[in-house]
Scaffold this active site. Structure first.
Site, PDB file in Angstrom:
ATOM      1  N   CYS A 150       0.947  -1.126   0.008  1.00 34.48           N
ATOM      2  CA  CYS A 150      -0.028   0.160  -0.221  1.00 34.48           C
ATOM      3  C   CYS A 150       0.964   1.150   0.023  1.00 34.48           C
ATOM      4  CB  CYS A 150      -0.831   0.055   1.266  1.00 34.48           C
ATOM      5  SG  CYS A 150      -1.770   1.340   1.585  1.00 34.48           S
ATOM      6  N   THR A 194       0.674   3.653   2.090  1.00 33.85           N
ATOM      7  CA  THR A 194       1.142   3.828   3.371  1.00 33.85           C
ATOM      8  C   THR A 194       2.379   2.938   3.679  1.00 33.85           C
ATOM      9  OG1 THR A 194      -1.101   3.829   4.025  1.00 33.85           O
ATOM     10  CG2 THR A 194       0.581   3.524   5.796  1.00 33.85           C
ATOM     11  N   HIS A 202       5.458   5.149   2.711  1.00 33.24           N
ATOM     12  CA  HIS A 202       5.655   6.267   3.520  1.00 33.24           C
ATOM     13  C   HIS A 202       6.671   5.673   4.755  1.00 33.24           C
ATOM     14  CE1 HIS A 202       2.813   9.262   1.856  1.00 33.24           C
ATOM     15  NE2 HIS A 202       1.911   8.409   1.685  1.00 33.24           N
ATOM     16  N   GLU A 214      -2.358  -5.428   4.118  1.00 35.15           N
ATOM     17  CA  GLU A 214      -3.313  -6.233   3.087  1.00 35.15           C
ATOM     18  C   GLU A 214      -2.724  -7.509   2.843  1.00 35.15           C
ATOM     19  OE1 GLU A 214      -2.772  -3.879  -0.451  1.00 35.15           O
ATOM     20  OE2 GLU A 214      -3.514  -2.091   0.174  1.00 35.15           O
TER      21      GLU A 214
END
Lengths: 355, 355, 355, 355
Positions: free
Chosen positions: D43, D45, D48, D69
């Site tokens: 993802c 995220t 990051h 996920e």
């Protein structure tokens, strides 16, 4: 401090009646809470169980302890329970949802496919102690009169019914003014209903309806219900029907007084099939009909608490009698005579019990 | 260019039958539109009027021109009409709402208290020309097949029924597969329904149901409807009931296959009162029931157009017959025999008329 | 009986100020109504027009007659108007929707793409007579105090804002307590809000907020708004934000006091872009935000009337001044000084005008 | 059969990068489930966290295992877990809600005040095994392609966003076509959206948008976004804005292309405050804005499953790469280059891993 045994009101067998017995205090699983019952109130359902009618014969498995409206203080906590303390004053949602079905997993636990109702399907609150899963226990705000604690169940029914659709600025007809109907009148007015009609044949209940805030009282045994409501609503009919009677002809009449495009929330349970002119009652009318079961878990509890907390609604007039639990026979007879509205049975403590 | 007289199919008197007559072309008020009818389709309501049954006797005032599903081109415009041009290809909402009642003034014109339905309460579209208030005329997008123009009325019924609640990712049962039921199947699938059950005794209609996208066909005369649906829904029942049959026992069964907390949208009109086990069908179930009348004005029209515009839904399979208007007798008999689904009557032009 | 000319308060030119002039009485189209204005009230918008600020420069086309809050009696009827009589006491929705756009045709006329606002885009009610399309005229119930007649416009703003989502049993923060904020407090309480917070720096307005029913007054110039509200809501934040200030930092703060999953209804109009921490204010919060424009046509009017009819809400405290129309200069200065809340300008009759 | 240790991808310290390590297999509490991870997907995220940007510095506490996920098979069950079997193929909701706050108790667990996200706030799924509370585990239907199992989290984001309001028959603009935007296009089309606009500067993503069903592709670096959409919507603007970019200027533009009275669902997370012309973007527009956080628990999961089960939606085109977990570095670089859409990391098994 928790005794081994307790006094409890039993449905002892598949026959009319109930009786006080000594019984073991329930043992707790890791996520259960034991509550010392202070007050339990009597519901129409308890009367069905008492009289052992057809519904009761099909649903109830004696011996067991009925009672599903109550409040009390926490006496013991299962080992994995968090967020509660001994002595907390609480009530509880007695519909114990399975937690796994489609409904439980999608915000509709109040219509869980596998619900067990404590006091109906398993031991309830007509006893010194009752065991409840922690998830179902509700802490009562100290700003709510202690006497209202056992009434969250039926008051929640009323809140769920009234708030299942818009009510602010709406006209509403409450069909049937037992305790839930009376509560519904107060909730509707507190939430901005413009005109509330109370339709009820029993004159004592009509008087209570007025006390609870009904604007127009209608006696269906003498008044022309439809003409009265047409006339008072500019011939439109009411915006909202709150059906609390469970009586077939009243339900049919309720739909006749509902305006085109109105909302009907049905809570009263008919004991047999009802014949409805569906074409005119619902279809051409473009009506929206909501079946109401229990209380939303726990949206309704938050709403009920918020409505009671500020003193916005006073439930006192509906509490017509207070008796010790041992005088359950008297309570049942008062209820069936129509002389009582809501009866509180005092289980522990002495305050409030009328000798 | 507008002739003084026209051919029209009349309900001439309070007796069975209809007949072609010569009649004056309607004159226009300042906000009316005159439309040269190209195609009119036949609805079950027209069959009631043709046969002069009890409903027709109570509602219809002959002599008049029936027909409420149509499309055509604008032939003349009232002096104050704006936004339309001669030659525009249009259909129309035939429910003419009063514009002044509570419902009309609050977004519910589809349940106007004083509605007049053109083709039922006043002259309709089984004629060379029909007069319609401009507010009710709907311009048809050129990207929609011309043949679908007269079907916006019944297709709109289906759209209104399906979209009266959530449908994406839901299971749905369509009870009764006449034209509106068939349209509803296609709408439900196009709007994300997961499994659509078509429940219909007529084998030709079941075959059409499959063509329109039904996932599971159920023949209530041979299959165990409830067991089939329980089994295919993990024992939950369906999320959504789309009731198109108007048949009492089917409606009752529809509620039995609806899941706890499900939605039932009722469009089919029962000809007599229906006995329902309200306690289990609606109340304990926490069901939400929507009475469906007509189409929302004009939300449904926008939705219907959007669903047809991109070719997302093909209505062609439902159009089983095309006949010239003069062969209305044959159309009525085809319809009542169950051999036809939707019949288009060609009024002007020759294309599409089957000899 | 209708004179040829009338006194009217004009915005005469593209410069600050207004002036009384003699002007022709408006002529009527077939669907218009002429109303003899009895009272017109002053809105903040009128002050913008008076001062000729940037907004006014971009929107207003002098010379014209401002004024969009009023009540009066019907003086003349267009030839095609039905349902009204000479002498009827009325107010009006001044947003004149086009009737043809997507929004007008689908229940959102309050956000018509082509709306004209009488008193802003065309002549309004600061005059002896005003012309209004019949569709926009609203008959006032005799059971509503006559003084409230001109307030339906701003009271309707408040009703639309409060009732754009659930309010019964909810906590709500009213950000900014001008007249609409004050009305919103009363509406929220009348519709079952549990705790209403009034956030307002002006002490006179805070005092009025208390009179109108606010439970907790917060002075953002001295109190810690966020701490106060966290503390009073069990650290949740409020369920509902009713934004009436139009002040950027207050809007941002409003979102900070909104609970996770709460509702924000925004009515106050910021005069410039607002910087928002969208991630925390709306997205992670799962907030639902409603832009509020005008009043729903005419759902809000029905609700407003219903809330006022039974005396459920008293608007009197908000009416701080009554002046004859000719003293408009004084009214504008009172308004901008913050000393006034709602000012009624008396146009005809003498009752109520303070010398 | 469960080994004592496992391979896991760690965020080892407060600095850029991740690394494979050997770690103890998690131990289970009584209501936990241990899952052998088969596939985990990456993802934004995770990127990051990999790069250790400001958001990561404020939120993440290394050392820990990221990854939220995934899909896999049940390897062990806590002693009180019911309804699951060893070997069940499952995914999981990684937002672990507290179960006790207002939101959790009222149907809004997706905005729980005390949520912990596995893979962000605690160990996640970039490992051979992951421990999940049983309440959060979701059994995957065998009729759904096994490859889609790890995508329920981002696909659920898309479903939640699209279905937070009406979509059938609506025009929609998807702003930003990363994986969730691409999923949203497919969901919108499958649920009856009429025209879907994909607004995305990256040409590979625009091509994927077309594959997923977008009707009109808009390149904001070259096309006039507002003119394009005005022109294609009869100058109305879109009914629905699905904001997936999190980019301030795009969000502002999104509101400019939204029609009066439209709905905006915001999922993309801006990294800094956004300046909005609130007056025109939301307030005058009467817009309804929904902040979207996670997925509804578990309404969204039921919807997602229903949409995938029948093959209605094919997620395959969005899966641009498959790599073994050990090649996480490559995955991160592919993702940040914009060359990849969704990357599946194969943890166990060999199928699908591209050498």
């Amino acid at each position: 401090m928790i005794p081994a045994t307790m006094k409890a009101l039993f449905k002892p067998s598949a026959a009319p009646g109930m009786e006080m017995r000594e019984a073991p205090v329930p043992t707790l699983g890791p996520t259960d809470i034991l509550i010392a019952v202070e007050t339990a109130s009597v519901c129409g359902t308890d009367l069905h169980i008492f009289h052992w009618d057809d519904w009761a014969k099909n649903r109830i498995h004696p011996p067991y302890i009925p009672g599903h409206e109550f409040c009390g203080t926490i006496a013991a906590l299962g080992e994995r329970v968090q967020g509660f303390d001994l002595g907390d004053f609480v009530s509880a949602e007695m519909h114990v949802a399975c937690g796994h079905c489609l409904q439980c997993r999608s915000g509709q636990a109040h219509v869980c496919q596998f619900v067990k109702i404590l006091g109906v399907d398993a031991d309830g609150a007509f006893a010194d102690f009752v065991r409840i899963p922690a998830s179902n226990v509700w802490k009562l705000s100290p700003s709510i009169p202690r006497d209202f604690g056992s009434l969250f169940d039926p008051f929640g029914n009323a809140v769920h019914t009234v708030l299942s659709g818009p009510i602010a600025g709406q006209t509403a007809a409450v069909m049937g003014c037992g305790p839930i109907g009376l509560f519904a009148i107060a909730v509707a007015k507190a939430c901005g209903a413009s005109t509330v009609f109370a339709i009820e044949p029993n004159p004592q209940r009509r008087a209570l309806a007025q006390t609870m805030g009904a604007d127009i009282l209608v006696d269906p045994t003498h008044d022309d219900v439809e003409a009265t409501i047409r006339s008072a609503t500019g011939n439109n009919g009411v915006d909202v029907l709150l059906e609390m009677s469970g009586y077939g002809p009243a339900i049919a009449q309720g739909f006749r007084i509902l305006r085109m495009g109105g909302r009907a929330s049905l809570l009263g349970i008919p004991s047999r099939p009802v014949e409805l002119d569906l074409a005119n009652a619902i279809i051409f009318k473009g009506a929206e009909v909501h079946g109401i079961n229990g209380r939303k878990m726990y949206e309704t509890w938050f709403q009920a608490e918020a409505l009671l907390r500020g003193g916005k609604i006073d439930l006192t007039p509906v509490i017509t009698h207070r008796l010790p639990l041992a005088r359950f026979d008297e309570a049942m007879h008062l209820l069936e005579s129509g002389a009582a509205s809501k009866i509180l049975l005092k289980v522990s403590g002495t305050e409030g019990a009328q000798p």
